[in-house]
Write an enzyme that holds these catalytic residues in place. Structure first.
Site, mmCIF file in Angstrom:
data_model
loop_
_atom_site.group_PDB
_atom_site.id
_atom_site.type_symbol
_atom_site.label_atom_id
_atom_site.label_comp_id
_atom_site.label_asym_id
_atom_site.label_seq_id
_atom_site.Cartn_x
_atom_site.Cartn_y
_atom_site.Cartn_z
ATOM 1 N N TYR A 141 0.820 -1.210 0.000
ATOM 2 C CA TYR A 141 0.000 0.000 0.000
ATOM 3 C C TYR A 141 0.856 1.263 0.000
ATOM 4 O O TYR A 141 0.439 2.304 -0.495
ATOM 5 C CB TYR A 141 -0.903 0.044 1.232
ATOM 6 C CG TYR A 141 -2.241 -0.627 1.065
ATOM 7 C CD1 TYR A 141 -2.334 -1.946 0.636
ATOM 8 C CD2 TYR A 141 -3.416 0.063 1.339
ATOM 9 C CE1 TYR A 141 -3.560 -2.561 0.494
ATOM 10 C CE2 TYR A 141 -4.650 -0.553 1.204
ATOM 11 C CZ TYR A 141 -4.721 -1.856 0.780
ATOM 12 O OH TYR A 141 -5.941 -2.452 0.651
ATOM 13 N N LYS A 192 3.250 -15.335 1.805
ATOM 14 C CA LYS A 192 3.421 -16.023 0.522
ATOM 15 C C LYS A 192 4.916 -16.338 0.389
ATOM 16 O O LYS A 192 5.583 -15.953 -0.584
ATOM 17 C CB LYS A 192 2.894 -15.132 -0.615
ATOM 18 C CG LYS A 192 2.799 -15.808 -1.965
ATOM 19 C CD LYS A 192 1.687 -16.851 -2.064
ATOM 20 C CE LYS A 192 1.771 -17.574 -3.407
ATOM 21 N NZ LYS A 192 0.870 -18.737 -3.497
ATOM 22 N N ASP A 224 -2.931 -18.173 -0.084
ATOM 23 C CA ASP A 224 -3.962 -18.830 -0.903
ATOM 24 C C ASP A 224 -4.645 -19.934 -0.100
ATOM 25 O O ASP A 224 -5.873 -20.077 -0.111
ATOM 26 C CB ASP A 224 -3.385 -19.358 -2.230
ATOM 27 C CG ASP A 224 -2.114 -20.170 -2.063
ATOM 28 O OD1 ASP A 224 -1.529 -20.196 -0.962
ATOM 29 O OD2 ASP A 224 -1.697 -20.807 -3.056
ATOM 30 N N ASP A 248 -6.259 -7.048 3.951
ATOM 31 C CA ASP A 248 -7.411 -6.386 3.331
ATOM 32 C C ASP A 248 -8.349 -7.430 2.747
ATOM 33 O O ASP A 248 -9.559 -7.416 2.966
ATOM 34 C CB ASP A 248 -6.911 -5.432 2.234
ATOM 35 C CG ASP A 248 -8.056 -4.740 1.518
ATOM 36 O OD1 ASP A 248 -8.968 -4.242 2.202
ATOM 37 O OD2 ASP A 248 -8.038 -4.713 0.270
ATOM 38 N N ASP A 252 -12.219 -9.133 4.466
ATOM 39 C CA ASP A 252 -13.541 -9.099 3.815
ATOM 40 C C ASP A 252 -14.138 -10.496 3.768
ATOM 41 O O ASP A 252 -15.341 -10.689 3.954
ATOM 42 C CB ASP A 252 -13.435 -8.554 2.378
ATOM 43 C CG ASP A 252 -13.715 -7.057 2.314
ATOM 44 O OD1 ASP A 252 -13.406 -6.363 3.302
ATOM 45 O OD2 ASP A 252 -14.234 -6.598 1.280
HETATM 46 C C1 IPM Z 1 -10.320 -1.347 4.135
HETATM 47 C C2 IPM Z 1 -10.627 -0.699 2.813
HETATM 48 C C3 IPM Z 1 -9.504 0.273 2.476
HETATM 49 C C4 IPM Z 1 -8.247 -0.535 2.328
HETATM 50 C C5 IPM Z 1 -9.755 1.136 1.236
HETATM 51 C C6 IPM Z 1 -11.061 1.874 1.317
HETATM 52 C C7 IPM Z 1 -8.608 2.086 1.007
HETATM 53 O O1 IPM Z 1 -10.824 -1.653 1.835
HETATM 54 O O2 IPM Z 1 -10.186 -0.618 5.134
HETATM 55 O O3 IPM Z 1 -10.249 -2.578 4.178
HETATM 56 O O4 IPM Z 1 -7.958 -1.073 1.259
HETATM 57 O O5 IPM Z 1 -7.508 -0.641 3.325
HETATM 58 MG MG MG Z 2 -10.859 -3.641 2.557
#
Ligand code: IPM
Ligand code: MG
Length: 361
Positions: A141, A192, A224, A248, A252
Site C-alpha cells: 500500500y 506467501k 492462498d 485487506d 472481507d
Molecule cells: C479497508 C478498505 C480500504 C483498504 C480502502 C477503502 C482504502 O478496503 O479498510 O479494508 O484497502 O484498506
Molecule cells: Mg478492505
C-alpha cells in the site's frame, strides 16, 4: 482529564451510523459519567465537496490532537472519477499513515442468533470467533517505488512494491502475539513465503519474535491456502497476523462468515494505544439516507474504543452484551433480518441504548 474524541462521519451511511454511535456515547456520558469531549470534522467526499481535498489540514489536526478517532465511512460514486491522489479513500490511507496506526484489529465474531445469516452453513460457523491483525501502514500500500510509466518500447507499465522492514514486521508480530495471549493462545501468520522474498523475511522475523511468547502456539500458512481454509473450516483460527494487502482481502472474506459486514468493528492502533475506530463496512451509497444501515458495527467500534484507548473495559463488555441482548430479543436491521421484521438504523440504536440498562453491570 476528559478524553478527546474526533468524530468523522464521512460519506454514504457514515453520518447515519455515527449518529447512533454518538447517541450511545451521550447516554454513557449521562448515565455512567463517561468523561469525553466530542468534536466533529469532515472527511472523504464530504470534505472534497466542502474544501476540495479529502483530508483537510483542520481534520488531520483534530485527529492528531484527539485521544481516539471514530470514523464512519468514506467514498461513493460521486467521487469515483477524481484522480487517485484526491479520492476519498486517500483520506483514510493518509490518516493511518500520519497517525502511525500500524496495527489493525478486525475481529470476526458470529453472534449465535445470526448463524443462519452466514454465507456458510450453520454447522461450519457456529461459535466462530477469530481476530485478524492486519499490518496497516506498510507493505504494498505504501511501498516505493510505485507508479505508471513507459518502458523502453514506449509501452506503459504500472508497478508497486511490497516491502517490509524487520522492525515493521516485529512490531505487528508483537501486537498479534499479545492479542493471541489474551484470547485462546493460537497465532497463525499468513504470507506467501513460497514465492516472495518479503514474505520469507516476514516468516523469519515472526518466528524469532515467537521466542518471547512461548506460551502462544504459532503456525504459518500461505495466503492462498488461508483463503481456502477460511471458507472450509474457519473455526480452526484464533488470531491471524498478516501484511496490509493480504489482510485487506482476508478480512472481507472473514466478514461474510459472520452473516453481515454490517456487524463488524475495527481498531487501528499506534504504539501508544491511541486509535482510530471504524466499522469494517464501507459507505454503502446505495442505501444511504434511507435508515436501512446497520449501526451495530459503529456501536461495536465504540466498544473497541472504550477497551483499547479509554481503558473502560467494563463499559465495553457491557455494550457488547447489550448488542447480544437486542439480537436475542429479535431486533434486526434489514441486512440481518432474514424472516424477522426489519427495524431502522435509529430504532436499532435506540434498542441498544435501552438494553444497556438491562445487562448486568
Ligand atoms: C479497508 C478498505 C480500504 C483498504 C480502502 C477503502 C482504502 O478496503 O479498510 O479494508 O484497502 O484498506
Ligand atoms: Mg478492505
Amino acid at each position: 482529564m476528559s478524553n478527546k474524541i474526533a468524530l468523522l462521519p464521512g460519506d454514504g451511511v457514515g453520518p447515519e451510523i455515527m449518529a447512533e454511535a454518538e447517541k450511545l456515547l451521550g447516554a454513557l456520558q449521562q448515565g455512567q459519567g463517561l468523561d469525553i469531549e466530542i468534536e466533529k470534522a469532515e472527511i472523504g467526499g464530504a470534505a472534497i465537496d466542502a474544501t476540495g481535498v479529502p483530508l483537510p489540514d483542520s481534520t488531520l489536526a483534530l485527529a492528531q490532537a484527539a485521544d481516539a478517532v471514530l470514523l464512519g465511512a468514506v467514498g461513493g460514486p460521486r467521487w469515483d472519477d477524481i484522480e487517485r491522489e484526491r479520492r476519498p479513500e486517500r483520506a483514510l490511507l493518509a490518516l493511518r499513515s500520519e497517525l502511525g496506526l500500524f496495527a489493525n484489529l478486525r475481529p470476526a465474531l458470529l453472534y449465535p442468533e445470526l448463524a443462519d445469516a452466514s454465507a456458510l452453513r450453520r454447522e461450519l460457523v457456529a461459535g466462530l470467533d477469530l481476530l485478524i491483525v492486519r499490518e496497516l501502514t506498510g507493505g504494498i500500500y505504501f511501498g516505493e517505488p510505485r507508479g505508471i510509466d513507459k518502458d523502453a518500447s514506449g509501452q506503459r507499465r504500472g508497478y508497486n512494491t511490497m516491502v517490509y522492514s524487520e522492525s515493521e514486521i516485529e512490531r505487528i508480530a508483537r501486537q498479534a502475539f499479545i492479542s493471541a495471549r489474551r484470547r485462546y493462545g493460537h497465532l497463525c501468520s499468513v504470507d506467501k513465503a513460497n514465492v516472495l522474498e518479503v514474505s520469507q523475511l516476514w516468516r523469519e522475523v515472526v518466528a524469532s519474535v515467537h521466542a518471547d511468547y512461548p506460551d502462544v502456539v504459532l503456525s504459518h500458512m500461505y495466503v492462498d491456502n488461508a483463503a481456502m481454509q477460511l471458507v472450509r473450516d474457519p473455526r480452526q483460527f484464533d488470531v491471524i497476523v498478516t501484511g496490509n494487502l493480504f489482510g485487506d482481502i482476508l478480512s472481507d472474506c472473514a466478514a461474510m462468515l459472520t452473516g453481515s459486514i454490517g456487524m463488524l468493528p475495527s481498531a487501528s492502533l499506534d504504539s501508544t494505544g491511541k486509535g482510530m475506530y471504524e466499522p469494517v463496512h464501507g459507505s454503502a451509497p446505495d442505501i444511504a439516507g434511507e435508515g436501512l444501515a446497520n449501526p451495530l458495527a459503529a456501536i461495536l467500534s465504540v466498544a473497541m474504543m472504550l477497551r483499547h484507548t479509554l481503558d473502560e473495559g467494563t463499559l465495553a463488555d457491557r455494550i457488547e452484551r447489550a448488542v447480544g441482548l437486542v439480537l436475542s430479543e429479535g431486533f434486526r436491521t434489514s441486512d440481518i433480518a432474514g424472516t424477522y421484521r426489519a427495524i431502522s438504523t435509529v430504532e436499532m440504536g435506540d434498542a441498544v441504548v435501552a438494553a444497556m440498562d438491562r445487562v448486568p453491570a
